[in-house]
Scaffold this motif. Structure first.
Motif, short mmCIF file in Angstrom:
data_model
loop_
_atom_site.label_atom_id
_atom_site.label_comp_id
_atom_site.label_asym_id
_atom_site.label_seq_id
_atom_site.Cartn_x
_atom_site.Cartn_y
_atom_site.Cartn_z
N VAL A 131 10.20 -10.87 15.92
CA VAL A 131 11.38 -10.17 15.38
C VAL A 131 11.23 -9.96 13.87
N VAL A 132 10.69 -10.96 13.18
CA VAL A 132 10.43 -10.82 11.74
C VAL A 132 9.44 -9.69 11.50
N CYS A 133 8.41 -9.62 12.31
CA CYS A 133 7.42 -8.54 12.18
C CYS A 133 8.06 -7.18 12.45
N ARG A 134 8.94 -7.13 13.43
CA ARG A 134 9.65 -5.87 13.72
C ARG A 134 10.46 -5.43 12.51
N ASP A 135 11.14 -6.37 11.87
CA ASP A 135 11.95 -6.05 10.70
C ASP A 135 11.08 -5.59 9.53
N LEU A 136 9.92 -6.21 9.35
CA LEU A 136 9.00 -5.77 8.31
C LEU A 136 8.50 -4.35 8.58
N HIS A 137 8.21 -4.07 9.85
CA HIS A 137 7.77 -2.73 10.22
C HIS A 137 8.86 -1.70 9.92
N PHE A 138 10.11 -2.04 10.22
CA PHE A 138 11.23 -1.14 9.96
C PHE A 138 11.38 -0.89 8.46
N LYS A 139 11.18 -1.93 7.66
CA LYS A 139 11.25 -1.80 6.20
C LYS A 139 10.17 -0.83 5.71
N ASN A 140 8.97 -0.95 6.25
CA ASN A 140 7.88 -0.05 5.88
C ASN A 140 8.20 1.39 6.30
N LEU A 141 8.78 1.54 7.47
CA LEU A 141 9.14 2.86 7.97
C LEU A 141 10.18 3.51 7.07
N GLN A 142 11.16 2.75 6.61
CA GLN A 142 12.18 3.29 5.71
C GLN A 142 11.55 3.75 4.41
N LEU A 143 10.65 2.97 3.84
CA LEU A 143 9.99 3.35 2.60
C LEU A 143 9.18 4.64 2.81
N LEU A 144 8.46 4.72 3.91
CA LEU A 144 7.66 5.90 4.21
C LEU A 144 8.54 7.13 4.35
N ARG A 145 9.66 6.99 5.04
CA ARG A 145 10.58 8.12 5.20
C ARG A 145 11.13 8.59 3.86
N ARG A 146 11.47 7.66 3.00
CA ARG A 146 11.97 8.03 1.67
C ARG A 146 10.90 8.77 0.88
N GLN A 147 9.68 8.29 0.95
CA GLN A 147 8.59 8.96 0.23
C GLN A 147 8.36 10.36 0.78
N LEU A 148 8.43 10.52 2.09
CA LEU A 148 8.27 11.84 2.69
C LEU A 148 9.39 12.78 2.25
N ALA A 198 0.83 -1.21 0.00
CA ALA A 198 0.00 0.00 0.00
C ALA A 198 0.87 1.26 0.00
N LEU A 199 1.98 1.22 0.73
CA LEU A 199 2.90 2.35 0.73
C LEU A 199 3.52 2.54 -0.64
N LYS A 200 3.92 1.44 -1.27
CA LYS A 200 4.51 1.53 -2.60
C LYS A 200 3.51 2.12 -3.60
N ASN A 201 2.25 1.73 -3.47
CA ASN A 201 1.21 2.18 -4.38
C ASN A 201 0.55 3.48 -3.94
N ARG A 202 0.95 3.96 -2.77
CA ARG A 202 0.41 5.20 -2.18
C ARG A 202 -1.11 5.15 -2.05
N ASP A 203 -1.59 4.00 -1.57
CA ASP A 203 -3.01 3.78 -1.34
C ASP A 203 -3.35 4.23 0.08
N LEU A 204 -3.67 5.50 0.24
CA LEU A 204 -3.88 6.08 1.57
C LEU A 204 -5.05 5.47 2.31
N LYS A 205 -6.10 5.11 1.61
CA LYS A 205 -7.27 4.51 2.25
C LYS A 205 -6.89 3.16 2.87
N LEU A 206 -6.19 2.34 2.10
CA LEU A 206 -5.78 1.03 2.61
C LEU A 206 -4.78 1.17 3.75
N ILE A 207 -3.88 2.14 3.64
CA ILE A 207 -2.91 2.37 4.71
C ILE A 207 -3.63 2.69 6.02
N ALA A 208 -4.64 3.53 5.96
CA ALA A 208 -5.40 3.90 7.17
C ALA A 208 -6.12 2.68 7.76
#
Length: 138
Positions: free
Chosen positions: A82-99, A34-44
């Motif tokens: 721990v895997v979920c934490r790493d996935l969350h960090f990956k999402n956070l990095q993508l979001l920061r780059r987009q910002l 959803a972050l890659k596709n910038r689908d704000l409704k799905l992200i919410a």
């Protein structure tokens, strides 16, 4: 006699944790798309679901702290977390780059060229801020 109900309770908690972790992992993977596709409704929508899952897992935090005393099943659940934490960090990095891209675009649109957006190194860490005038002066 009181030992048996405790095992059943732990098993029920473990099954609940495992189910929540599977769902959390799916939510995090969907969130990345959803972050890659910038689908704000799905992200919410995913954010609300993710918050509920994390709240439930937080309620079982003490069991995670004692996981090595409970058994290998709980240790596996900890590894899944721990895997979920790493996935969350990956999402956070993508979001920061987009910002950063959006902020850089806004700076260009309003004519504010100082400073330029930060660059990233190979590990995705923020590089040093570069000044437009510094390289122009050279």
């Amino acid at each position: 006699m009181s030992f048996v109900p405790m095992q059943v309770e732990q098993l029920t908690d473990l099954q609940g944790v495992q189910a929540d972790l599977v769902q959390l992992r799916q939510v995090l993977e969907q969130e990345f798309e959803a972050l890659k596709n910038r689908d704000l409704k799905l992200i919410a929508e995913l954010e609300d679901l993710k918050t509920d899952l994390l709240t439930r897992l937080d309620g079982r935090a003490e069991q995670f702290r004692r996981a090595d005393q409970i058994g290998t099943e709980w240790m596996q659940a900890r590894d899944d977390l721990v895997v979920c934490r790493d996935l969350h960090f990956k999402n956070l990095q993508l979001l920061r780059r987009q910002l950063d891209v959006v902020q850089g675009t806004l700076q260009v649109m309003v004519g504010d060229f100082e400073p330029l957006p930060a660059l990233y190194d190979r590990l995705g860490n923020m590089g040093q801020q570069r000044s437009a005038r510094a390289w122009q002066a050279a």
